[in-house]
Scaffold this motif. Sequence first.
Motif, mmCIF file in Angstrom:
data_model
loop_
_atom_site.group_PDB
_atom_site.id
_atom_site.type_symbol
_atom_site.label_atom_id
_atom_site.label_comp_id
_atom_site.label_asym_id
_atom_site.label_seq_id
_atom_site.Cartn_x
_atom_site.Cartn_y
_atom_site.Cartn_z
ATOM 1 N N MET A 93 0.831 -1.153 0.037
ATOM 2 C CA MET A 93 0.024 0.062 -0.027
ATOM 3 C C MET A 93 1.008 1.171 0.214
ATOM 4 S SD MET A 93 -3.033 -1.039 -0.159
ATOM 5 C CE MET A 93 -2.625 -2.195 -1.169
ATOM 6 N N LEU A 94 2.011 1.194 0.736
ATOM 7 C CA LEU A 94 3.087 2.265 0.752
ATOM 8 C C LEU A 94 3.557 2.762 -0.593
ATOM 9 C CD1 LEU A 94 4.357 4.505 2.382
ATOM 10 C CD2 LEU A 94 5.894 2.869 3.028
ATOM 11 N N ARG A 95 3.988 1.418 -1.125
ATOM 12 C CA ARG A 95 4.378 1.640 -2.611
ATOM 13 C C ARG A 95 3.370 2.231 -3.559
ATOM 14 N NH1 ARG A 95 6.741 -3.421 -1.301
ATOM 15 N NH2 ARG A 95 4.995 -4.474 -2.396
ATOM 16 N N LEU A 96 2.113 1.887 -3.497
ATOM 17 C CA LEU A 96 1.231 2.213 -4.275
ATOM 18 C C LEU A 96 0.773 3.773 -4.010
ATOM 19 C CD1 LEU A 96 -1.118 1.320 -6.258
ATOM 20 C CD2 LEU A 96 -2.689 0.760 -4.401
ATOM 21 N N SER A 97 0.840 4.234 -2.820
ATOM 22 C CA SER A 97 0.546 5.658 -2.437
ATOM 23 C C SER A 97 1.612 6.437 -3.158
ATOM 24 C CB SER A 97 0.513 5.538 -0.931
ATOM 25 O OG SER A 97 1.925 5.888 -0.313
ATOM 26 N N LYS A 98 2.693 5.919 -3.534
ATOM 27 C CA LYS A 98 3.825 6.827 -4.020
ATOM 28 C C LYS A 98 4.053 6.756 -5.598
ATOM 29 C CE LYS A 98 6.898 6.638 0.159
ATOM 30 N NZ LYS A 98 7.876 6.190 0.544
ATOM 31 N N ALA A 99 2.793 5.928 -6.002
ATOM 32 C CA ALA A 99 3.001 5.893 -7.351
ATOM 33 C C ALA A 99 2.325 6.788 -8.096
ATOM 34 C CB ALA A 99 2.161 4.368 -7.792
ATOM 35 N N HIS A 100 2.658 7.232 -9.315
ATOM 36 C CA HIS A 100 1.987 8.191 -10.225
ATOM 37 C C HIS A 100 0.706 7.542 -10.588
ATOM 38 C CE1 HIS A 100 5.399 10.781 -10.167
ATOM 39 N NE2 HIS A 100 6.235 9.454 -10.486
ATOM 40 N N GLY A 101 -0.215 8.876 -10.759
ATOM 41 C CA GLY A 101 -1.481 8.102 -11.310
ATOM 42 C C GLY A 101 -2.722 8.101 -10.318
ATOM 43 N N ASP A 163 -13.208 0.728 4.000
ATOM 44 C CA ASP A 163 -14.557 1.514 3.881
ATOM 45 C C ASP A 163 -14.139 2.768 3.265
ATOM 46 O OD1 ASP A 163 -15.918 -0.721 5.134
ATOM 47 O OD2 ASP A 163 -15.975 0.047 7.043
ATOM 48 N N GLY A 164 -12.910 3.299 3.608
ATOM 49 C CA GLY A 164 -12.625 4.473 3.186
ATOM 50 C C GLY A 164 -12.533 4.582 1.551
ATOM 51 N N PHE A 165 -12.612 3.486 0.920
ATOM 52 C CA PHE A 165 -12.747 3.504 -0.469
ATOM 53 C C PHE A 165 -14.057 3.291 -0.979
ATOM 54 C CE2 PHE A 165 -8.029 3.106 0.198
ATOM 55 C CZ PHE A 165 -7.396 3.827 -0.790
ATOM 56 N N ALA A 166 -14.793 3.189 -0.277
ATOM 57 C CA ALA A 166 -16.331 2.771 -0.526
ATOM 58 C C ALA A 166 -16.782 4.080 -1.291
ATOM 59 C CB ALA A 166 -17.317 2.659 0.485
ATOM 60 N N GLY A 167 -17.595 3.790 -2.602
ATOM 61 C CA GLY A 167 -17.832 4.880 -3.636
ATOM 62 C C GLY A 167 -16.733 5.367 -4.324
ATOM 63 N N LYS A 168 -15.567 4.966 -4.421
ATOM 64 C CA LYS A 168 -14.471 5.128 -5.307
ATOM 65 C C LYS A 168 -14.246 4.253 -6.398
ATOM 66 C CE LYS A 168 -12.826 8.577 -2.510
ATOM 67 N NZ LYS A 168 -13.698 8.389 -1.413
ATOM 68 N N THR A 169 -13.978 4.905 -7.437
ATOM 69 C CA THR A 169 -13.646 3.946 -8.711
ATOM 70 C C THR A 169 -12.289 3.948 -9.145
ATOM 71 O OG1 THR A 169 -14.272 5.834 -10.231
ATOM 72 C CG2 THR A 169 -16.376 4.498 -9.516
ATOM 73 N N GLY A 170 -12.169 2.987 -9.979
ATOM 74 C CA GLY A 170 -10.659 2.691 -10.610
ATOM 75 C C GLY A 170 -9.975 1.500 -10.212
ATOM 76 N N SER A 171 -8.699 1.386 -10.594
ATOM 77 C CA SER A 171 -7.782 0.323 -10.286
ATOM 78 C C SER A 171 -7.361 0.348 -8.869
ATOM 79 C CB SER A 171 -6.690 0.335 -11.157
ATOM 80 O OG SER A 171 -6.102 1.454 -11.215
ATOM 81 N N THR A 172 -7.140 1.618 -8.360
ATOM 82 C CA THR A 172 -6.734 1.746 -6.929
ATOM 83 C C THR A 172 -7.432 0.774 -5.904
ATOM 84 O OG1 THR A 172 -5.314 3.692 -7.381
ATOM 85 C CG2 THR A 172 -5.800 3.196 -5.114
ATOM 86 N N LYS A 173 -8.743 1.452 -6.142
ATOM 87 C CA LYS A 173 -9.920 0.791 -5.314
ATOM 88 C C LYS A 173 -9.901 -0.842 -5.217
ATOM 89 C CE LYS A 173 -14.692 0.178 -4.554
ATOM 90 N NZ LYS A 173 -16.180 0.325 -4.963
#
Length: 202
Positions: A93-101, A163-173
């Motif tokens: 998750m930490l690596r993902l948080s620093k990724a572009h996009g 739960d923090g990603f509820a309602g979000k869309t996209g690959s990260t979710k």
Amino acid sequence: MEGSSVKITSAQAFLVLIISFNLCISSALAIDYGAEKASAEFIKTSCSKTTWPSLCFTSLSSHTSAIQTSPRLLAQTSLSVALSHVVSTSAAMLRLSKAHGMKPAEVGPMNDCLEELTDTIDELKRSMGEMSQLNESPKYRLLISDIQTWVSAALTDENTCMDGFAGKTGSTKNVVRGRILNIVHLTSNALALINNYNSLHG
């Protein structure tokens, strides 16, 4: 004749020694296999009482030598496995948080998620520490209560992250949901095995 007799006796003795050695090895292997099979059956039966039995068994079946047929060691190992997955998930998750996009709307939930996972790691580590002291401890009731509380808190933190990603869309979710669901299930199974051990403890 006499010399020939000695040679035959020596050959026979050597043959008996080899056969005895092989029998000892076979017996030891049979005992090891029997113990491993008994442990695997014990794990499978115990996992049937969890919410996700298949995941429970696959995550623990490689630890038969550590678990044997001990409910306490089973619960302890399940905690260790859950902790290991939470640590690796947090790093991912930490690596993902620093990724572009990453979308701006996802930054806040991701940072919150990382905080929740940090708390989860701390809670599971504390549970592991207490779990190692449970055996024959005069403070059993206090320790098991603490463990159940911390693992329950860890489970809540993991769900809060998702739960923090509820309602979000996209690959990260989707990535977050997949990884977090896995550790939620592992932690839930660990709690079930802890509760089962406690019920057997009397």
